[in-house]
Design an enzyme around this catalytic site. Structure first.
Site: not given
Ligand code: ADP
Length: 160
Positions: A16, A40, A91, A129
């Protein structure tokens, strides 16, 4: 131009952070929008997730980035923010399959809305996450995936 980067950020990972820094360089204004959807179930409270992002902004001098939260439809939040650009990280092919449908639905709900995708940095593309929480739940080393302050907060939650 203003972009919205929505997510759960539960917790914030190096993946992130990489996306937030890149958006900071590309846009005049970046709104990191934390999803506060109660269904969620999140490990960290909204305040804790906000704090994690705030520290990154401060440490890296990301002066274009703001933090907000939203629930309900993302398009309604985008309308309130007066922005027609949503950024998401990609990803895996699986991310793409899921994201393209959401992007199309959002565009049909808000005319002219664009979702842009940033390819995950290859060093972080395996980080999620949920993966980090799983490792932490078994008291594993999470230092390669999250910043020091997030590591400490996870260790507090999982008592190690
Ligand atoms: P959500 O529940 O909306 O997917 P996340 O916090 O998991 O929330 O992810 C938020 C955004 O960050 C999403 O677009 C996800 O694809 C991106 N993201 C999560 N992890 C990574 C990573 N390791 N590298 C790049 N983008 C990421």
């Amino acid at each position: 131009m203003k972009v919205i980067y929505p997510g759960s950020f539960d917790p914030l990972t190096y993946g992130h952070i990489d996306i937030i820094k890149r958006l900071n360089d590309m846009f005049d204004e970046v709104v990191v929008a934390i999803l506060k959807n109660e269904e969620k179930k999140s490990l960290f409270t909204l305040e804790e997730r906000e704090e994690m992002i705030r520290e990154v902004i401060k440490e890296n001098d990301l002066d274009h980035v703001k933090i907000k939260s939203f629930d309900g439809l993302l398009v309604n939040f985008a309308k309130e923010e007066n922005s027609k650009i949503i950024a998401r990280g990609l990803r895996l092919v699986a991310d793409y399959e899921y994201e393209k449908n959401i992007a199309r639905i959002n565009a049909s709900l808000y005319d002219g809305l664009e979702t842009i995708f940033l390819l995950a940095n290859s060093n972080y593309s395996f980080i999620s996450s949920s993966g980090v929480k799983e490792v932490a739940s078994f008291k594993g080393d999470i230092s390669p995936f999250v910043s020091k302050n997030v590591e400490l907060k996870l260790k507090e939650k999982y008592k190690y």
